[in-house]
Design an enzyme around this catalytic site. Structure first.
Site, PDB file in Angstrom:
ATOM      1  N   TYR A 208       1.006  -1.363  -0.073  1.00  0.00           N
ATOM      2  CA  TYR A 208       0.167  -0.060  -0.194  1.00  0.00           C
ATOM      3  C   TYR A 208       0.810   1.322   0.121  1.00  0.00           C
ATOM      4  CZ  TYR A 208      -3.806   3.078   1.328  1.00  0.00           C
ATOM      5  OH  TYR A 208      -4.738   4.125   1.719  1.00  0.00           O
TER       6      TYR A 208
ATOM      7  N   SER B 206     -14.182   1.584  12.652  1.00  0.00           N
ATOM      8  CA  SER B 206     -15.108   0.516  12.502  1.00  0.00           C
ATOM      9  C   SER B 206     -15.174  -0.707  13.465  1.00  0.00           C
ATOM     10  CB  SER B 206     -15.092   0.143  11.122  1.00  0.00           C
ATOM     11  OG  SER B 206     -13.885   0.066  10.524  1.00  0.00           O
TER      12      SER B 206
ATOM     13  N   ARG C  40       0.723   9.795  14.397  1.00  0.00           N
ATOM     14  CA  ARG C  40       0.550  10.502  13.155  1.00  0.00           C
ATOM     15  C   ARG C  40      -0.503  11.735  13.460  1.00  0.00           C
ATOM     16  NH1 ARG C  40      -2.364   6.530   9.791  1.00  0.00           N
ATOM     17  NH2 ARG C  40      -0.374   5.643   9.027  1.00  0.00           N
TER      18      ARG C  40
HETATM   19  P1  NAD Z   1     -12.747   2.002  -0.039  1.00  0.00           P
HETATM   20  O1  NAD Z   1     -12.112   0.354   0.134  1.00  0.00           O
HETATM   21  O2  NAD Z   1     -14.014   2.143   0.735  1.00  0.00           O
HETATM   22  O3  NAD Z   1     -13.100   2.316  -1.398  1.00  0.00           O
HETATM   23  C1  NAD Z   1     -11.918   2.013  -2.357  1.00  0.00           C
HETATM   24  C2  NAD Z   1     -12.732   1.307  -3.517  1.00  0.00           C
HETATM   25  O4  NAD Z   1     -12.037   1.313  -4.837  1.00  0.00           O
HETATM   26  C3  NAD Z   1     -13.786   0.521  -3.343  1.00  0.00           C
HETATM   27  O5  NAD Z   1     -15.170   0.688  -3.663  1.00  0.00           O
HETATM   28  C4  NAD Z   1     -13.271  -0.695  -4.315  1.00  0.00           C
HETATM   29  O6  NAD Z   1     -13.798  -1.568  -4.812  1.00  0.00           O
HETATM   30  C5  NAD Z   1     -12.598   0.165  -5.363  1.00  0.00           C
HETATM   31  N1  NAD Z   1     -11.439  -0.562  -6.138  1.00  0.00           N
HETATM   32  C6  NAD Z   1     -10.408  -1.128  -5.454  1.00  0.00           C
HETATM   33  N2  NAD Z   1      -9.711  -1.692  -6.521  1.00  0.00           N
HETATM   34  C7  NAD Z   1     -10.099  -1.147  -7.664  1.00  0.00           C
HETATM   35  C8  NAD Z   1      -9.908  -1.538  -8.921  1.00  0.00           C
HETATM   36  N3  NAD Z   1      -8.636  -2.166  -9.231  1.00  0.00           N
HETATM   37  N4  NAD Z   1     -10.614  -0.919  -9.902  1.00  0.00           N
HETATM   38  C9  NAD Z   1     -11.642  -0.377  -9.610  1.00  0.00           C
HETATM   39  N5  NAD Z   1     -12.135  -0.288  -8.283  1.00  0.00           N
HETATM   40  C10 NAD Z   1     -11.170  -0.429  -7.440  1.00  0.00           C
HETATM   41  O7  NAD Z   1     -11.444   2.805   0.724  1.00  0.00           O
HETATM   42  P2  NAD Z   1     -11.603   4.355   1.078  1.00  0.00           P
HETATM   43  O8  NAD Z   1     -11.548   4.630   2.493  1.00  0.00           O
HETATM   44  O9  NAD Z   1     -13.207   4.854   0.457  1.00  0.00           O
HETATM   45  O10 NAD Z   1     -10.408   4.988   0.291  1.00  0.00           O
HETATM   46  C11 NAD Z   1     -10.564   5.753  -0.889  1.00  0.00           C
HETATM   47  C12 NAD Z   1      -9.095   6.070  -1.237  1.00  0.00           C
HETATM   48  O11 NAD Z   1      -8.832   6.844  -0.177  1.00  0.00           O
HETATM   49  C13 NAD Z   1      -8.341   5.117  -1.590  1.00  0.00           C
HETATM   50  O12 NAD Z   1      -7.523   5.048  -2.542  1.00  0.00           O
HETATM   51  C14 NAD Z   1      -7.458   5.190  -0.142  1.00  0.00           C
HETATM   52  O13 NAD Z   1      -6.058   4.737  -0.390  1.00  0.00           O
HETATM   53  C15 NAD Z   1      -7.588   6.641  -0.058  1.00  0.00           C
HETATM   54  N6  NAD Z   1      -7.448   6.919   1.627  1.00  0.00           N
HETATM   55  C16 NAD Z   1      -8.466   6.722   2.348  1.00  0.00           C
HETATM   56  C17 NAD Z   1      -8.045   6.914   3.802  1.00  0.00           C
HETATM   57  C18 NAD Z   1      -9.317   6.573   4.716  1.00  0.00           C
HETATM   58  O14 NAD Z   1      -8.951   6.821   6.037  1.00  0.00           O
HETATM   59  N7  NAD Z   1     -10.324   5.980   4.378  1.00  0.00           N
HETATM   60  C19 NAD Z   1      -6.881   7.522   4.107  1.00  0.00           C
HETATM   61  C20 NAD Z   1      -6.063   7.498   3.206  1.00  0.00           C
HETATM   62  C21 NAD Z   1      -6.186   7.473   1.953  1.00  0.00           C
HETATM   63  N1  UDP Z   2      -6.088  -0.461  15.922  1.00  0.00           N
HETATM   64  C1  UDP Z   2      -6.521  -1.047  17.144  1.00  0.00           C
HETATM   65  N2  UDP Z   2      -7.433  -1.978  17.301  1.00  0.00           N
HETATM   66  C2  UDP Z   2      -8.282  -2.113  16.343  1.00  0.00           C
HETATM   67  C3  UDP Z   2      -7.990  -1.694  14.909  1.00  0.00           C
HETATM   68  C4  UDP Z   2      -7.003  -0.691  14.761  1.00  0.00           C
HETATM   69  O1  UDP Z   2      -5.671  -0.669  18.201  1.00  0.00           O
HETATM   70  O2  UDP Z   2      -8.981  -3.211  16.455  1.00  0.00           O
HETATM   71  C5  UDP Z   2      -5.117   0.319  15.955  1.00  0.00           C
HETATM   72  C6  UDP Z   2      -4.042  -0.006  15.037  1.00  0.00           C
HETATM   73  O3  UDP Z   2      -2.892  -0.819  15.407  1.00  0.00           O
HETATM   74  C7  UDP Z   2      -3.374   1.463  14.513  1.00  0.00           C
HETATM   75  C8  UDP Z   2      -4.726   2.330  14.831  1.00  0.00           C
HETATM   76  O4  UDP Z   2      -5.518   1.612  15.658  1.00  0.00           O
HETATM   77  O5  UDP Z   2      -2.440   1.832  15.512  1.00  0.00           O
HETATM   78  C9  UDP Z   2      -5.272   2.876  13.384  1.00  0.00           C
HETATM   79  O6  UDP Z   2      -5.548   1.521  12.734  1.00  0.00           O
HETATM   80  P1  UDP Z   2      -6.327   1.719  11.359  1.00  0.00           P
HETATM   81  O7  UDP Z   2      -6.161   0.524  10.610  1.00  0.00           O
HETATM   82  O8  UDP Z   2      -7.749   2.387  11.399  1.00  0.00           O
HETATM   83  O9  UDP Z   2      -5.527   2.699  10.568  1.00  0.00           O
HETATM   84  P2  UDP Z   2      -4.084   2.990   9.907  1.00  0.00           P
HETATM   85  O10 UDP Z   2      -2.989   2.125  11.101  1.00  0.00           O
HETATM   86  O11 UDP Z   2      -3.665   2.742   8.714  1.00  0.00           O
HETATM   87  O12 UDP Z   2      -3.782   4.425  10.590  1.00  0.00           O
END
Ligand code: NAD
Ligand code: UDP
Length: 317
Positions: free
Chosen positions: A151, A195, A283
């Site tokens: 990722y 979640s 972070r």
């Molecule tokens: P999500 O998993 O809910 O949404 C991602 C979507 O992309 C899904 O609907 C999935 O089906 C689709 N997808 C995956 N691979 C695909 C492919 N090859 N072709 C077409 N569709 C594809 O995730 P999200 O939380 O909505 O994240 C959206 C974007 O934001 C992602 O690029 C993620 O990396 C970025 N992002 C999200 C967060 C966060 O906290 N939610 C943080 C940092 C970056």
């Molecule tokens: N985390 C946790 N319990 C859980 C899920 C996540 O303590 O049930 C912690 C995880 O180890 C991380 C932080 O919560 O330190 C955020 O995790 P998340 O997967 O939401 O996002 P990211 O690590 O990508 O920031």
């Protein structure tokens, strides 16, 4: 908002059936635009966009962006990529492909159309940061061969591709470094902390804190993030970013657990489990650049955002 032929734009949102993408689509349609949602439904779901089916300004196409796409649009939001550690580690090679091959395909499309393209990058490009809070000029501390690398390095490579297409082909590219975002329509089993904690608290299960819970994150409500993404897309072509989009208020994971118990009125207990490898210890975004260039800052406090999010998870039970 109603728009005429001249002020209405047609946006492509890849990953539009996912959590962030579906909220972005809600806003774009509300603003009177047209949206083409392209998604392979790996982590997204039709339910997230079902309320727009039948809207003549909305179109859904099931497609994997690792394969070329030929459509006509005015701007591209490239959000397709599994975002939670459980999902992106399920098929790490595919995760890398969507960030690298998928980005090349979408950049190629933007190049043919001469249209702006925005990449959903991530705070993970900073890895386990040695600079705190993180500013955009920090190059990060990322393990290139670990479990999170598919990722993190995929997103870093996408940033390189966007920057090179800009330099080499004079494309109007935009890089948003998104920090932890939460809200309704998060996948209940995506393993992310909000979640997980919400589902555990609502079911009365133990709340699983990984490590000692002292690691920090800052949580941005999805409506704030979408506002930032739209401002970035509409910013002048000279501004490419990268720009941090996130809420700068920092919480420990243990604090989030306590807050979730309090807000759900749950009897759940906090339990401690091993910390996953390469889990960043702290972070928090520095959002000075976003304030300056986009006049953007989050407006929804964690407690208020959770108040809108908890009922969504409750509705799933
Ligand atoms: P999500 O998993 O809910 O949404 C991602 C979507 O992309 C899904 O609907 C999935 O089906 C689709 N997808 C995956 N691979 C695909 C492919 N090859 N072709 C077409 N569709 C594809 O995730 P999200 O939380 O909505 O994240 C959206 C974007 O934001 C992602 O690029 C993620 O990396 C970025 N992002 C999200 C967060 C966060 O906290 N939610 C943080 C940092 C970056
Ligand atoms: N985390 C946790 N319990 C859980 C899920 C996540 O303590 O049930 C912690 C995880 O180890 C991380 C932080 O919560 O330190 C955020 O995790 P998340 O997967 O939401 O996002 P990211 O690590 O990508 O920031």
């Amino acid at each position: 908002m109603s728009r005429n032929y001249f002020s209405r734009k047609r946006y492509l949102v890849t990953g539009g059936a996912g959590f962030v993408g579906s909220h972005l689509i809600d806003r774009l349609l509300e603003e009177g635009h047209e949206v083409l949602c392209v998604d392979n439904l790996f982590t997204g779901s039709k339910e997230n966009i079902a309320h727009h089916l039948g809207n003549p300004r909305f179109e859904f196409m099931r497609h994997d962006i690792c394969f070329p796409l030929f459509v006509e649009v005015d701007a591209i939001y490239n959000l397709a990529c599994p975002a939670s550690p459980i999902h992106y580690q399920y098929d790490p090679v595919q995760t890398l492909k969507v960030s690298v091959v998928g980005s090349i395909n979408m950049l190629g499309l933007a190049k043919r159309l001469r249209c702006p393209i925005l990449q959903a990058s991530t705070s993970e490009v900073y890895g386990d940061p040695k600079v705190h809070p993180q500013t955009e000029d920090y190059w990060g501390n990322v393990n290139p061969i670990g479990l999170r690398s598919c990722y993190d390095e995929g997103k870093r490579c996408a940033e390189t591709l966007f920057s090179d297409y800009r330099r080499q082909h004079e494309l109007n590219t935009k890089l948003a470094r998104i920090f932890n975002t939460y809200g309704p329509r998060m996948h209940p089993a995506d393993g992310r902390v909000v979640s997980n904690f919400a589902m555990q608290a609502l079911r009365g299960d133990d709340i699983t804190i990984y490590g000692d819970g002292s690691q920090t994150r800052s949580f941005c409500y999805v409506a704030d993030l979408v506002d930032g993404l739209m401002r970035l897309m509409e910013s002048p072509p000279e501004f490419a970013g990268p720009v941090n989009l996130g809420n700068p208020v920092e919480f420990t994971i243990a604090e989030l657990g306590e807050l979730m118990i309090e807000m759900t009125g749950s009897k759940s207990k906090l339990i401690y489990e091993p910390l996953p490898s390469d889990d960043p210890t702290q972070r928090k975004p520095d959002i000075t650049l976003a304030k300056d260039k986009l006049c953007w800052e989050p407006t929804v406090a964690l407690r208020d955002g959770l108040e809108k999010t908890i009922p969504f998870f409750r509705g799933l039970l």
